[in-house]
Design a protein around this motif. Sequence first.
Motif, mmCIF file in Angstrom:
data_model
loop_
_atom_site.group_PDB
_atom_site.id
_atom_site.type_symbol
_atom_site.label_atom_id
_atom_site.label_comp_id
_atom_site.label_asym_id
_atom_site.label_seq_id
_atom_site.Cartn_x
_atom_site.Cartn_y
_atom_site.Cartn_z
ATOM 1 N N ASN A 117 30.907 32.795 43.025
ATOM 2 C CA ASN A 117 29.677 31.839 43.454
ATOM 3 C C ASN A 117 30.085 31.797 45.025
ATOM 4 O O ASN A 117 30.717 32.497 45.587
ATOM 5 N N ARG A 118 29.311 30.900 45.694
ATOM 6 C CA ARG A 118 28.898 30.684 46.917
ATOM 7 C C ARG A 118 30.485 30.158 47.477
ATOM 8 O O ARG A 118 30.764 30.256 48.838
ATOM 9 N N TYR A 119 31.358 29.585 46.781
ATOM 10 C CA TYR A 119 32.641 29.015 47.201
ATOM 11 C C TYR A 119 33.704 29.896 46.861
ATOM 12 O O TYR A 119 34.799 29.743 46.897
ATOM 13 N N ARG A 120 33.411 31.073 46.789
ATOM 14 C CA ARG A 120 34.274 32.234 46.216
ATOM 15 C C ARG A 120 35.335 31.932 45.073
ATOM 16 O O ARG A 120 36.343 32.146 45.204
ATOM 17 N N ALA A 121 34.617 31.274 44.152
ATOM 18 C CA ALA A 121 35.224 30.766 42.906
ATOM 19 C C ALA A 121 34.716 31.794 41.933
ATOM 20 O O ALA A 121 33.776 32.002 41.778
ATOM 21 N N PRO A 223 31.585 41.281 51.289
ATOM 22 C CA PRO A 223 33.102 41.796 51.502
ATOM 23 C C PRO A 223 34.178 40.289 51.086
ATOM 24 O O PRO A 223 35.131 40.580 50.237
ATOM 25 N N ALA A 224 33.700 39.216 51.435
ATOM 26 C CA ALA A 224 34.616 38.117 51.102
ATOM 27 C C ALA A 224 34.744 37.882 49.439
ATOM 28 O O ALA A 224 35.646 37.760 48.782
ATOM 29 N N ALA A 225 33.321 37.759 48.825
ATOM 30 C CA ALA A 225 33.311 37.717 47.450
ATOM 31 C C ALA A 225 34.073 38.953 46.733
ATOM 32 O O ALA A 225 34.609 38.830 45.678
ATOM 33 N N ALA A 226 33.897 40.035 47.187
ATOM 34 C CA ALA A 226 34.212 41.311 46.798
ATOM 35 C C ALA A 226 35.670 41.271 46.649
ATOM 36 O O ALA A 226 36.205 41.652 45.582
ATOM 37 N N ALA A 227 36.279 40.859 47.579
ATOM 38 C CA ALA A 227 37.887 40.759 47.653
ATOM 39 C C ALA A 227 38.321 39.999 46.663
ATOM 40 O O ALA A 227 39.343 40.278 45.985
ATOM 41 N N LEU A 232 40.661 40.761 40.219
ATOM 42 C CA LEU A 232 40.312 40.525 38.873
ATOM 43 C C LEU A 232 40.417 41.888 38.071
ATOM 44 O O LEU A 232 40.820 42.000 36.918
ATOM 45 N N LEU A 233 40.030 43.130 38.888
ATOM 46 C CA LEU A 233 40.333 44.393 38.178
ATOM 47 C C LEU A 233 41.647 45.033 38.197
ATOM 48 O O LEU A 233 41.705 46.087 37.490
#
Length: 268
Positions: A117-121, A223-227, A232-233
């Motif tokens: 989400n937008r909070y990187r959660a 990039p921030a969310a992808a990190a 998780l992978l």
Amino acid sequence: MVPMGTALCAGVGVDAQELVGGVQAAGELGLSRSEFARAVQLGIVRAGPPGAGGSARYARAELDRVRADGGPPDALRDRLETAAGAEAAAAVLGVGPSRFTRLARCGHLVPVGYRINRYRAVVWLYLAAELREFAAREPGMLRGAAPAADRELMEARADLRPRRWRGRHVGLLLRRTADPWERAAVLASVLPEDEVEAVPDPAERTVLTALAPPPPYGHPQAPAAAAVAAALLKAGPRDEIDWYRCGLGSALAEARGQSNSTGERGPT
């Protein structure tokens, strides 16, 4: 998850005239793009030979099979319905969000995907059909005190959701291909980089990298969310890493045997 192997409908010869792209295939099945991606991920829809540039293509015979097996018009969409996050999933299960979170963190419910989400959660996605099946199968888990094993996990602040999701994700990928090099690449993809570097042959490591599956559908591009999602992978706990490392060793042994018989390194 782009399908990894070439899957043909049994007994059907597929040529270019019988293949359609993913957008058209989704439309013909009455599914949205995300629903169709989930159907492919779960193996409900099997990909045919890839098109130019490796794009996924689907045989009309396969779409006919899915329609024939799907039952009533909305049955397929019901199988693919997801609940995002604890509140939505808890509502499907008929419990409060805190109880749902405990059940999920303790591994009783396995996510089918994720969003950031937008909070990187991490927002975990669950198949609604599986939640309903769990409620019918385990009514005692929906009320009363938590079992001792769950209390121990919660006291240790355990969260089995990422691990259980990885296990599901890897299993789905492995079921898409019988090629030993592709199977080895799936197992290598979930290992930390230093574990893959332990494969002694650099040419084999190159093959594993080239055949690595792409991130699952819905993996963020920012990039921030992808990190956040990238973490998780990869396997985390030592025993989980050892499990996949052992599987990789077995898959590589089979792949090397194939290469010895064909004289080529890589998928055949």
